[in-house]
Write a protein that holds these residues in place. Structure first.
Motif, PDB file in Angstrom:
ATOM      1  N   GLY A 169      -3.539   5.602   2.125  1.00 34.21           N
ATOM      2  CA  GLY A 169      -2.516   6.126   2.772  1.00 34.21           C
ATOM      3  C   GLY A 169      -3.254   4.831   4.464  1.00 34.21           C
ATOM      4  N   VAL A 170      -2.419   4.005   5.202  1.00 30.31           N
ATOM      5  CA  VAL A 170      -3.016   3.936   6.266  1.00 30.31           C
ATOM      6  C   VAL A 170      -2.772   4.549   7.869  1.00 30.31           C
ATOM      7  N   ASP A 171      -4.064   4.178   8.324  1.00 32.74           N
ATOM      8  CA  ASP A 171      -4.375   5.347   8.956  1.00 32.74           C
ATOM      9  C   ASP A 171      -3.622   4.881  10.497  1.00 32.74           C
ATOM     10  N   PRO A 227       5.194   6.377  -5.661  1.00 33.73           N
ATOM     11  CA  PRO A 227       6.150   6.281  -4.572  1.00 33.73           C
ATOM     12  C   PRO A 227       6.581   7.751  -3.782  1.00 33.73           C
ATOM     13  N   GLN A 228       6.057   8.145  -2.315  1.00 35.87           N
ATOM     14  CA  GLN A 228       6.351   9.798  -2.626  1.00 35.87           C
ATOM     15  C   GLN A 228       7.689   9.771  -0.840  1.00 35.87           C
ATOM     16  N   GLY A 229       7.932   9.955  -0.656  1.00 36.94           N
ATOM     17  CA  GLY A 229       8.871  10.164   0.606  1.00 36.94           C
ATOM     18  C   GLY A 229      10.264  10.255  -0.133  1.00 36.94           C
ATOM     19  N   ALA A 230      11.739   9.648  -0.431  1.00 38.54           N
ATOM     20  CA  ALA A 230      12.505   9.972  -0.515  1.00 38.54           C
ATOM     21  C   ALA A 230      13.097   9.034  -1.776  1.00 38.54           C
ATOM     22  N   SER A 231      12.823   7.415  -1.971  1.00 39.32           N
ATOM     23  CA  SER A 231      12.854   6.850  -3.237  1.00 39.32           C
ATOM     24  C   SER A 231      13.093   7.670  -4.577  1.00 39.32           C
ATOM     25  N   THR A 232      11.800   8.274  -4.836  1.00 40.04           N
ATOM     26  CA  THR A 232      12.115   8.825  -6.439  1.00 40.04           C
ATOM     27  C   THR A 232      12.705  10.086  -6.203  1.00 40.04           C
ATOM     28  N   GLY A 272      19.304   5.396   1.647  1.00 34.40           N
ATOM     29  CA  GLY A 272      18.360   4.386   1.080  1.00 34.40           C
ATOM     30  C   GLY A 272      19.125   3.698  -0.084  1.00 34.40           C
ATOM     31  N   ILE A 273      19.920   4.414  -0.853  1.00 37.60           N
ATOM     32  CA  ILE A 273      20.392   3.657  -1.546  1.00 37.60           C
ATOM     33  C   ILE A 273      21.110   2.853  -1.375  1.00 37.60           C
ATOM     34  N   ALA A 274      21.955   2.728  -0.488  1.00 36.08           N
ATOM     35  CA  ALA A 274      23.468   2.250  -0.664  1.00 36.08           C
ATOM     36  C   ALA A 274      22.796   0.611   0.396  1.00 36.08           C
ATOM     37  N   LEU A 317       1.310  -1.495  -0.125  1.00 37.71           N
ATOM     38  CA  LEU A 317       0.062  -0.106  -0.363  1.00 37.71           C
ATOM     39  C   LEU A 317       1.009   1.261  -0.011  1.00 37.71           C
ATOM     40  N   GLU A 318       0.391   2.338  -0.856  1.00 39.91           N
ATOM     41  CA  GLU A 318       1.512   3.363  -1.211  1.00 39.91           C
ATOM     42  C   GLU A 318       0.794   4.478  -1.193  1.00 39.91           C
ATOM     43  N   ARG A 319       0.809   5.312  -0.440  1.00 37.86           N
ATOM     44  CA  ARG A 319      -0.481   6.456  -0.337  1.00 37.86           C
ATOM     45  C   ARG A 319       0.036   7.395  -1.120  1.00 37.86           C
ATOM     46  N   GLY A 375      20.928  10.388  -6.495  1.00 38.36           N
ATOM     47  CA  GLY A 375      21.201   8.815  -6.874  1.00 38.36           C
ATOM     48  C   GLY A 375      22.688   8.584  -6.693  1.00 38.36           C
ATOM     49  N   PHE A 376      22.859   9.090  -6.240  1.00 35.42           N
ATOM     50  CA  PHE A 376      24.835   8.910  -5.243  1.00 35.42           C
ATOM     51  C   PHE A 376      24.869   7.094  -4.490  1.00 35.42           C
ATOM     52  N   ALA A 377      25.476   6.440  -5.449  1.00 39.67           N
ATOM     53  CA  ALA A 377      26.029   5.250  -4.742  1.00 39.67           C
ATOM     54  C   ALA A 377      26.972   5.529  -3.925  1.00 39.67           C
TER      55      ALA A 377
HETATM   56  C1  FAD Z   1      16.609  14.575  -1.997  1.00 37.28           C
HETATM   57  C2  FAD Z   1      16.826  13.666  -1.102  1.00 37.28           C
HETATM   58  C3  FAD Z   1      18.527  13.167  -1.791  1.00 37.28           C
HETATM   59  C4  FAD Z   1      19.668  11.911  -1.620  1.00 37.28           C
HETATM   60  N1  FAD Z   1      20.126  11.350  -2.443  1.00 37.28           N
HETATM   61  C5  FAD Z   1      21.124  10.325  -1.533  1.00 37.28           C
HETATM   62  C6  FAD Z   1      21.755   9.193  -2.538  1.00 37.28           C
HETATM   63  O1  FAD Z   1      22.191  10.226  -3.494  1.00 37.28           O
HETATM   64  N2  FAD Z   1      22.327   8.408  -2.306  1.00 37.28           N
HETATM   65  C7  FAD Z   1      21.497   7.737  -1.005  1.00 37.28           C
HETATM   66  O2  FAD Z   1      21.697   6.454  -1.311  1.00 37.28           O
HETATM   67  N3  FAD Z   1      20.178   8.208  -0.449  1.00 37.28           N
HETATM   68  C8  FAD Z   1      19.484   9.029  -1.025  1.00 37.28           C
HETATM   69  N4  FAD Z   1      18.690   9.524   0.031  1.00 37.28           N
HETATM   70  C9  FAD Z   1      18.053   8.996   0.984  1.00 37.28           C
HETATM   71  C10 FAD Z   1      17.196   8.380   0.127  1.00 37.28           C
HETATM   72  O3  FAD Z   1      16.625   8.074  -0.850  1.00 37.28           O
HETATM   73  C11 FAD Z   1      16.519   7.378   0.559  1.00 37.28           C
HETATM   74  O4  FAD Z   1      17.267   7.132   2.813  1.00 37.28           O
HETATM   75  C12 FAD Z   1      15.469   6.315   0.600  1.00 37.28           C
HETATM   76  O5  FAD Z   1      15.253   6.212  -0.462  1.00 37.28           O
HETATM   77  C13 FAD Z   1      14.731   5.889   1.916  1.00 37.28           C
HETATM   78  O6  FAD Z   1      13.808   4.410   0.894  1.00 37.28           O
HETATM   79  P1  FAD Z   1      12.941   3.574   2.623  1.00 37.28           P
HETATM   80  O7  FAD Z   1      11.608   3.144   1.473  1.00 37.28           O
HETATM   81  O8  FAD Z   1      13.044   3.851   3.241  1.00 37.28           O
HETATM   82  O9  FAD Z   1      11.606   5.802   2.047  1.00 37.28           O
HETATM   83  P2  FAD Z   1      10.957   6.285   0.901  1.00 37.28           P
HETATM   84  O10 FAD Z   1      11.297   6.237  -0.326  1.00 37.28           O
HETATM   85  O11 FAD Z   1      10.231   7.603   1.634  1.00 37.28           O
HETATM   86  O12 FAD Z   1       9.750   5.394   1.692  1.00 37.28           O
HETATM   87  C14 FAD Z   1       8.481   5.342   2.103  1.00 37.28           C
HETATM   88  C15 FAD Z   1       7.309   5.437   0.893  1.00 37.28           C
HETATM   89  O13 FAD Z   1       6.246   5.329   2.493  1.00 37.28           O
HETATM   90  C16 FAD Z   1       5.013   5.999   2.054  1.00 37.28           C
HETATM   91  N5  FAD Z   1       4.170   5.793   2.908  1.00 37.28           N
HETATM   92  C17 FAD Z   1       4.359   6.961   4.040  1.00 37.28           C
HETATM   93  N6  FAD Z   1       3.239   6.839   5.165  1.00 37.28           N
HETATM   94  C18 FAD Z   1       2.667   6.226   4.663  1.00 37.28           C
HETATM   95  C19 FAD Z   1       0.922   5.548   4.954  1.00 37.28           C
HETATM   96  N7  FAD Z   1       0.782   6.123   6.242  1.00 37.28           N
HETATM   97  N8  FAD Z   1       0.491   4.783   4.477  1.00 37.28           N
HETATM   98  C20 FAD Z   1       0.483   4.304   3.222  1.00 37.28           C
HETATM   99  N9  FAD Z   1       2.178   4.767   2.385  1.00 37.28           N
HETATM  100  C21 FAD Z   1       3.216   5.920   3.455  1.00 37.28           C
HETATM  101  C22 FAD Z   1       5.368   7.073   1.928  1.00 37.28           C
HETATM  102  O14 FAD Z   1       4.248   7.791   0.517  1.00 37.28           O
HETATM  103  C23 FAD Z   1       6.659   6.588   0.504  1.00 37.28           C
HETATM  104  O15 FAD Z   1       6.377   6.237  -0.770  1.00 37.28           O
HETATM  105  C24 FAD Z   1      18.361  11.471  -0.593  1.00 37.28           C
HETATM  106  C25 FAD Z   1      16.536  11.844  -0.357  1.00 37.28           C
HETATM  107  C26 FAD Z   1      16.777  13.033  -0.870  1.00 37.28           C
HETATM  108  C27 FAD Z   1      15.480  13.176   0.565  1.00 37.28           C
END
Ligand code: FAD
Length: 372
Positions: A198-200, A51-56, A356-358, A45-47, A60-62
């Motif tokens: 979104g999960v509440d 994907p709306q947090g950090a992953s998109t 997170g990419i790493a 489930l994705e809000r 993009g640094f590895a």
């Molecule tokens: C600008 C920026 C630059 C970065 N550069 C790098 C980089 O160069 N190299 C690197 O290694 N890392 C980088 N990072 C960090 C990396 O992007 C994150 O560590 C990684 O994407 C985290 O992945 P995740 O799956 O844990 O979280 P996220 O990608 O944030 O995924 C969490 C997801 O949960 C969803 N969500 C949240 N709450 C709810 C809910 N209640 N119900 C349903 N869905 C929900 C969100 O919408 C989101 O899509 C960067 C981050 C940012 C913001």
């Protein structure tokens, strides 16, 4: 909203595993669960619509840590712990490459990663150069050779020390392509992803969990929370949101800058992509203000980013800004992510920091493995 019989029956009944969040961690968790339990009915489930947090949203640094970051970690952590941190990131990048292949995500590391020191950071610069041997010796078991080398300022940055510290192992990816191919891989494996849900909250019972979304409720046998910077909204873990702002230029003719760059102790980072410069950072200008789960850009940080482009990165090259955006990271006092069981049937993998990419692929796999 009342769901139909068909909607319940097809998408929301007899769910074995539900994952909240379709970032790199949630998707890797789903992928690994599907590998281990091929017959399981798995739902992500994705809000967001994306994907709306950090992953998109990321840069993009590895990468696995610049020399100043390693040195700063060594001040507060034992050597072995610092080596393990770097090793984990290095292994995580290899797992990401194994899972998706280099080509689909445009992984490349022939340009390397460079730490650039500003003129006014002479002390930090000297300290890094003085300790280069120590750091290389520490990390030799990870890379088999020196990870950090001194490199002259060949890209004509302005207002910086005359050498960079270069890491030839650092790479870069196309973040959009990485996430697109990861999403496709997860969907092709038979996992269902529902966006804009979104999960509440959730309620744990003896043999199942009731998941309450903004639109409906359903039952799942196990729940995996991978919501990173948003984690404190759903679970009680101490993860602080940290917004990170970015901008990207329009294409620049004959752009010679190639590679990934860390500036000002990693508070700023930039790279080339599609003949453009992507530049992010500046959270240190307003830590409190950037401790938020709201997306958005501020003039304080965006002006500083533009100023760095003008004065340091592209002092003699005209450029225009094409796009600005932000993403939400999850950080804490400790660099280690939180991967743990929260209740009988509930697990979490959160707090990825800026890495997170790493480590996202590894953490997703660890999260799935909590079930064993
Ligand atoms: C600008 C920026 C630059 C970065 N550069 C790098 C980089 O160069 N190299 C690197 O290694 N890392 C980088 N990072 C960090 C990396 O992007 C994150 O560590 C990684 O994407 C985290 O992945 P995740 O799956 O844990 O979280 P996220 O990608 O944030 O995924 C969490 C997801 O949960 C969803 N969500 C949240 N709450 C709810 C809910 N209640 N119900 C349903 N869905 C929900 C969100 O919408 C989101 O899509 C960067 C981050 C940012 C913001």
């Amino acid at each position: 909203m009342n769901l139909s019989y068909w909607e319940y029956k097809t998408w929301l009944s007899n769910i074995d595993f539900t994952i909240v969040g379709s970032g790199i961690v949630g998707l890797n968790c789903a992928l690994h669960l599907k590998k281990q339990y091929p017959k399981a009915k798995i739902l992500v489930l994705e809000r967001g619509q994306f994907p709306q947090g950090a992953s998109t949203k990321n840069a993009g640094f590895a990468c696995f840590g610049s020399v100043s970051e390693v040195l700063s970690d060594l001040k507060n952590h034992p050597e072995e712990e610092v080596r393990q941190l770097v090793l984990k990131r290095w292994e995580g990048i290899q797992l990401l490459r194994e899972n998706l292949g280099d080509k689909p995500m445009e992984y490349q590391n022939h340009c390397g990663g460079h730490e650039v020191f500003l003129k006014e950071q002479a002390d930090l610069y000297e300290d890094c150069l003085d300790n280069l041997d120590r750091v290389n010796t520490l990390l030799r078991p990870v890379f088999g050779t020196d990870a950090f080398l001194v490199h002259p300022n060949t890209f004509n940055f302005n207002g910086v020390q005359k050498n960079y510290v270069t890491n030839p192992f650092e790479g870069q990816i196309n973040t959009g392509k990485m996430m697109k191919s990861l999403l496709a891989k997860v969907q092709n494996s038979g996992v269902t992803i529902l966006n804009a849900i979104g999960v509440d909250s959730y309620q744990e019972n003896i043999d199942h969990v009731v998941v309450k979304t903004e639109q409906f409720e359903f039952k799942t046998n196990k729940l995996f929370v991978a919501t990173n910077g948003f984690a404190s909204q759903l679970i009680g873990e101490t993860v602080k949101p940290a917004r990170a702002q970015v901008l990207i230029t329009k294409p620049i003719e004959n752009l010679s800058i190639k590679g990934t760059f860390h500036l000002d102790e990693g508070y700023y980072y930039f790279r080339n992509i599609d003949n453009r410069i992507l530049l992010g950072g500046g959270r240190n200008l307003d830590f409190k203000g950037e401790e938020t789960t709201s997306f958005g850009e501020t003039s304080l940080i965006q002006n500083r980013l533009e100023n760095i482009l003008q004065t340091v990165i592209l002092p003699n090259t005209p450029f225009e800004i094409d796009l600005r955006w932000s993403g939400i990271m999850g950080i804490g006092n400790h660099k280690k992510p939180i991967v743990k069981q929260l209740a009988n049937n509930v697990f979490c993998g959160v707090r990825m920091g800026g890495m997170g990419i790493a480590i996202g692929s590894l953490v997703g796999r660890e999260l799935a493995n909590l079930l064993n």
